[in-house]
Motif scaffolding. Structure first.
Motif, PDB file in Angstrom:
ATOM      1  N   VAL A 286       2.848  23.255  48.379  1.00  0.00           N
ATOM      2  CA  VAL A 286       3.176  22.287  47.322  1.00  0.00           C
ATOM      3  C   VAL A 286       4.453  21.538  47.715  1.00  0.00           C
ATOM      4  CG1 VAL A 286       3.997  22.057  44.933  1.00  0.00           C
ATOM      5  CG2 VAL A 286       2.032  23.522  45.430  1.00  0.00           C
ATOM      6  N   LEU A 287       5.462  22.281  48.137  1.00  0.00           N
ATOM      7  CA  LEU A 287       6.733  21.638  48.507  1.00  0.00           C
ATOM      8  C   LEU A 287       6.556  20.724  49.717  1.00  0.00           C
ATOM      9  CD1 LEU A 287       9.154  24.695  48.079  1.00  0.00           C
ATOM     10  CD2 LEU A 287       8.652  22.911  46.421  1.00  0.00           C
ATOM     11  N   LEU A 288       5.756  21.166  50.676  1.00  0.00           N
ATOM     12  CA  LEU A 288       5.507  20.342  51.867  1.00  0.00           C
ATOM     13  C   LEU A 288       4.810  19.038  51.498  1.00  0.00           C
ATOM     14  CD1 LEU A 288       4.331  23.006  54.456  1.00  0.00           C
ATOM     15  CD2 LEU A 288       6.246  21.426  54.752  1.00  0.00           C
ATOM     16  N   GLU A 289       3.820  19.139  50.592  1.00  0.00           N
ATOM     17  CA  GLU A 289       3.089  17.916  50.221  1.00  0.00           C
ATOM     18  C   GLU A 289       3.972  16.983  49.394  1.00  0.00           C
ATOM     19  OE1 GLU A 289      -1.000  18.425  48.812  1.00  0.00           O
ATOM     20  OE2 GLU A 289      -0.953  16.358  48.042  1.00  0.00           O
ATOM     21  N   ILE A 290       4.843  17.554  48.556  1.00  0.00           N
ATOM     22  CA  ILE A 290       5.768  16.691  47.796  1.00  0.00           C
ATOM     23  C   ILE A 290       6.630  15.906  48.791  1.00  0.00           C
ATOM     24  CG2 ILE A 290       7.785  16.645  46.244  1.00  0.00           C
ATOM     25  CD1 ILE A 290       6.590  19.069  44.783  1.00  0.00           C
ATOM     26  N   ASN A 291       7.180  16.614  49.765  1.00  0.00           N
ATOM     27  CA  ASN A 291       8.016  15.935  50.771  1.00  0.00           C
ATOM     28  C   ASN A 291       7.242  14.841  51.495  1.00  0.00           C
ATOM     29  OD1 ASN A 291      10.712  16.827  50.841  1.00  0.00           O
ATOM     30  ND2 ASN A 291      10.060  18.817  51.640  1.00  0.00           N
ATOM     31  N   ALA A 292       6.001  15.150  51.876  1.00  0.00           N
ATOM     32  CA  ALA A 292       5.192  14.174  52.626  1.00  0.00           C
ATOM     33  C   ALA A 292       4.891  12.954  51.756  1.00  0.00           C
ATOM     34  CB  ALA A 292       3.901  14.834  53.092  1.00  0.00           C
ATOM     35  N   LEU A 293       4.520  13.190  50.499  1.00  0.00           N
ATOM     36  CA  LEU A 293       4.190  12.054  49.616  1.00  0.00           C
ATOM     37  C   LEU A 293       5.418  11.223  49.277  1.00  0.00           C
ATOM     38  CD1 LEU A 293       1.451  13.395  47.176  1.00  0.00           C
ATOM     39  CD2 LEU A 293       1.258  11.555  48.852  1.00  0.00           C
ATOM     40  N   ARG A 294       6.548  11.883  49.123  1.00  0.00           N
ATOM     41  CA  ARG A 294       7.780  11.126  48.843  1.00  0.00           C
ATOM     42  C   ARG A 294       8.086  10.196  50.012  1.00  0.00           C
ATOM     43  NH1 ARG A 294      12.399  11.764  45.603  1.00  0.00           N
ATOM     44  NH2 ARG A 294      11.727   9.633  45.533  1.00  0.00           N
ATOM     45  N   ALA A 295       7.913  10.720  51.219  1.00  0.00           N
ATOM     46  CA  ALA A 295       8.168   9.897  52.402  1.00  0.00           C
ATOM     47  C   ALA A 295       7.163   8.741  52.450  1.00  0.00           C
ATOM     48  CB  ALA A 295       8.064  10.752  53.658  1.00  0.00           C
ATOM     49  N   LYS A 296       5.892   9.023  52.141  1.00  0.00           N
ATOM     50  CA  LYS A 296       4.859   7.986  52.202  1.00  0.00           C
ATOM     51  C   LYS A 296       5.087   6.905  51.133  1.00  0.00           C
ATOM     52  CE  LYS A 296      -0.131   7.379  51.896  1.00  0.00           C
ATOM     53  NZ  LYS A 296      -1.363   7.962  51.397  1.00  0.00           N
ATOM     54  N   LEU A 297       5.449   7.324  49.939  1.00  0.00           N
ATOM     55  CA  LEU A 297       5.595   6.356  48.836  1.00  0.00           C
ATOM     56  C   LEU A 297       6.922   5.607  48.894  1.00  0.00           C
ATOM     57  CD1 LEU A 297       4.004   8.581  46.057  1.00  0.00           C
ATOM     58  CD2 LEU A 297       3.009   6.497  47.001  1.00  0.00           C
ATOM     59  N   GLY A 298       7.889   6.175  49.592  1.00  0.00           N
ATOM     60  CA  GLY A 298       9.166   5.487  49.843  1.00  0.00           C
ATOM     61  C   GLY A 298       9.813   4.954  48.579  1.00  0.00           C
ATOM     62  N   ASP A 299      10.237   3.652  48.651  1.00  0.00           N
ATOM     63  CA  ASP A 299      10.972   3.031  47.544  1.00  0.00           C
ATOM     64  C   ASP A 299      10.125   2.764  46.302  1.00  0.00           C
ATOM     65  OD1 ASP A 299      13.063   3.014  49.181  1.00  0.00           O
ATOM     66  OD2 ASP A 299      13.018   0.852  49.663  1.00  0.00           O
ATOM     67  N   ARG A 300       8.832   2.974  46.419  1.00  0.00           N
ATOM     68  CA  ARG A 300       7.983   2.724  45.233  1.00  0.00           C
ATOM     69  C   ARG A 300       8.297   3.734  44.119  1.00  0.00           C
ATOM     70  NH1 ARG A 300       1.922   3.010  46.392  1.00  0.00           N
ATOM     71  NH2 ARG A 300       1.802   2.153  44.292  1.00  0.00           N
ATOM     72  N   VAL A 301       8.856   4.878  44.541  1.00  0.00           N
ATOM     73  CA  VAL A 301       9.115   5.953  43.559  1.00  0.00           C
ATOM     74  C   VAL A 301      10.590   6.330  43.559  1.00  0.00           C
ATOM     75  CG1 VAL A 301       8.651   8.395  43.048  1.00  0.00           C
ATOM     76  CG2 VAL A 301       6.799   6.917  43.828  1.00  0.00           C
ATOM     77  N   ALA A 302      11.151   6.485  42.347  1.00  0.00           N
ATOM     78  CA  ALA A 302      12.498   7.064  42.225  1.00  0.00           C
ATOM     79  C   ALA A 302      12.377   8.291  41.324  1.00  0.00           C
ATOM     80  CB  ALA A 302      13.457   6.047  41.610  1.00  0.00           C
ATOM     81  N   LEU A 303      13.135   9.313  41.663  1.00  0.00           N
ATOM     82  CA  LEU A 303      13.013  10.556  40.896  1.00  0.00           C
ATOM     83  C   LEU A 303      14.340  10.908  40.230  1.00  0.00           C
ATOM     84  CD1 LEU A 303      10.798  13.316  42.268  1.00  0.00           C
ATOM     85  CD2 LEU A 303      12.722  13.907  40.831  1.00  0.00           C
ATOM     86  N   LEU A 304      14.324  10.989  38.898  1.00  0.00           N
ATOM     87  CA  LEU A 304      15.527  11.345  38.148  1.00  0.00           C
ATOM     88  C   LEU A 304      15.418  12.797  37.680  1.00  0.00           C
ATOM     89  CD1 LEU A 304      15.938   8.191  35.823  1.00  0.00           C
ATOM     90  CD2 LEU A 304      17.016   8.629  38.021  1.00  0.00           C
ATOM     91  N   GLY A 305      16.498  13.550  37.768  1.00  0.00           N
ATOM     92  CA  GLY A 305      16.461  14.960  37.343  1.00  0.00           C
ATOM     93  C   GLY A 305      17.632  15.312  36.438  1.00  0.00           C
TER      94      GLY A 305
END
Ligand code: 13P
Ligand code: SF4
Length: 376
Positions: A33-52
């Motif tokens: 799960v963590l690996l795929e999150i990292n991969a998708l974040r890299a793929k989606l780039g600036d299209r996504v911002a994550l606030l925590g």
């Protein structure tokens, strides 16, 4: 690189069938799960911002582009240009972010069940009813409604329409001072504790405040009490912060008088009065950042933040004020599997869990938000 550790397990409460992530254990291990999150974040780039928010668990914070308290995250959201903003926090925070972003941006809450029990303690029809009974005892033109940001957008709409403003735990003092310059009385909801603690700090005495309890007939107050009160506090509270007690402070101080008690202002007035310091989650974080080496702290706020601070600042001695785990279970609902679902949905062009505040509510709610952002 895999980010996060997934050390914390949800073994203390059972998840209902309708609340299981679509991505089940048998499909992906925690590590995958963590690996795929990292991969998708890299793929989606600036299209996504994550606030925590600071109360999120470590495995979510590890992925956040921005972390902060509710005020900081609202300000950050207003500046973002990303097409998708994944808000790792609770529902009212995602609603606020939606109102502060452009119409073509989408705010996603990874788990739609991530609410706030305090926010649920005031709804629009209750507030309308309270306003009606206040209007029988006082001229509502002189009553300024202030809502803590922890509430549904419909309450923000009410406040905006009635000349009031929103506050957070880090600017309540400035917003309440502003309100008292605009009118003679204050209706503060939903958190009685933040309202009371802040008003006391501003020199308002306890006997100038009354508590309006929507569960009681006429709020449990008389017309004369409304007429005489300077501050009408809504009955709501945070069940997490109500878990801290004066006895816990006494016990710690009896053993270690030098340990500083630092609490969030959602704690009760008694705890607030017995503590050494009080402030928002960012105030707590900054106080600890600046603390002298070797100093001792007992912190009265959500356990994920306290544990993170203890792990991060190893040259300090940090413990939770409570011996029990004061966990915000709704904040805790946002877990990596839900985050991955959100990312997959964006990647598949079928984004889910989008939070959109209807335009009719947004107009006045934004007025109340803008008033807050202009005050401080
Ligand atoms: P902050 O304003 O400190 O982020 O607090 C929000 C909250 O919900 C605390 O319980
Ligand atoms: Fe709401 Fe309390 Fe959780 Fe904050 S800690 S989100 S006030 S329930």
């Amino acid at each position: 690189m895999v980010t996060g550790t997934l050390l914390i397990m949800l073994d203390f409460y059972e998840l209902k069938d309708d609340h299981l992530p679509k991505i089940q254990d048998k499909e992906l291990s925690d590590e995958q799960v963590l690996l795929e999150i990292n991969a998708l974040r890299a793929k989606l780039g600036d299209r996504v911002a994550l606030l925590g928010h600071h109360y999120q668990q470590d495995d979510i914070i590890a992925f956040a582009d921005y972390t902060g308290d509710s005020l900081q995250l609202a300000r950050e959201a207003a500046k973002l240009k990303a097409e998708y903003i994944i808000f790792c926090g609770v529902h009212f925070m995602a609603e606020t972010a939606d109102m502060l972003t452009a119409d073509n941006q989408n705010v996603i809450l990874p788990d739609m069940n991530a609410g706030c029990s305090m926010a649920d303690m005031a709804n629009r029809s209750e507030i309308d009813r309270a306003w009606k009974s206040i209007s029988k005892a006082a001229n509502t033109d002189t009553v300024i409604p202030i809502t803590y940001i922890n509430c549904d957008a419909k309450l923000k709409d009410f406040v905006g329409a009635n000349g009031g403003a929103i506050c957070t735990s880090s600017n309540a003092k400035q917003v309440i001072s502003w309100a008292l310059e605009q009118g003679e009385k204050l209706l503060f909801f939903p958190d009685q504790h933040l309202g009371r603690n802040t008003c006391v700090e501003l020199g308002i005495s306890l006997d100038e405040m009354i508590v309006y309890n929507p569960n009681l007939q006429n709020g449990g107050v008389t017309a004369d009490q409304i007429k005489e009160a300077k501050v009408i506090l809504w009955y709501g509270f945070c069940s997490v912060h109500q878990g801290f007690t004066v006895d816990q402070i006494k016990e710690i101080k009896a053993k270690e008088p030098e340990r500083t008690i630092l609490i969030h202002p959602e704690c009760s007035y008694e705890v607030y009065s017995a503590a050494d310091m009080s402030g928002s989650t960012s105030f707590i974080l900054n106080t600890i950042k600046d603390a002298p080496k070797g100093s001792k702290w007992a912190i009265g706020t959500e356990i994920n933040l306290v544990n993170r601070l203890a792990a991060q600042f190893t040259d300090l001695d940090i413990l939770s004020l409570s011996p029990y785990q004061c966990l915000c279970t709704t904040m805790y609902r946002v877990r990596p599997r839900w985050l991955l679902e959100s990312l997959r949905s964006i990647d598949n062009n079928t984004p889910t869990n989008i939070i959109k505040v209807p335009a009719a509510i947004k107009e006045n709610a934004l007025k109340a938000l803008d008033r807050m952002l202009n005050i401080c």
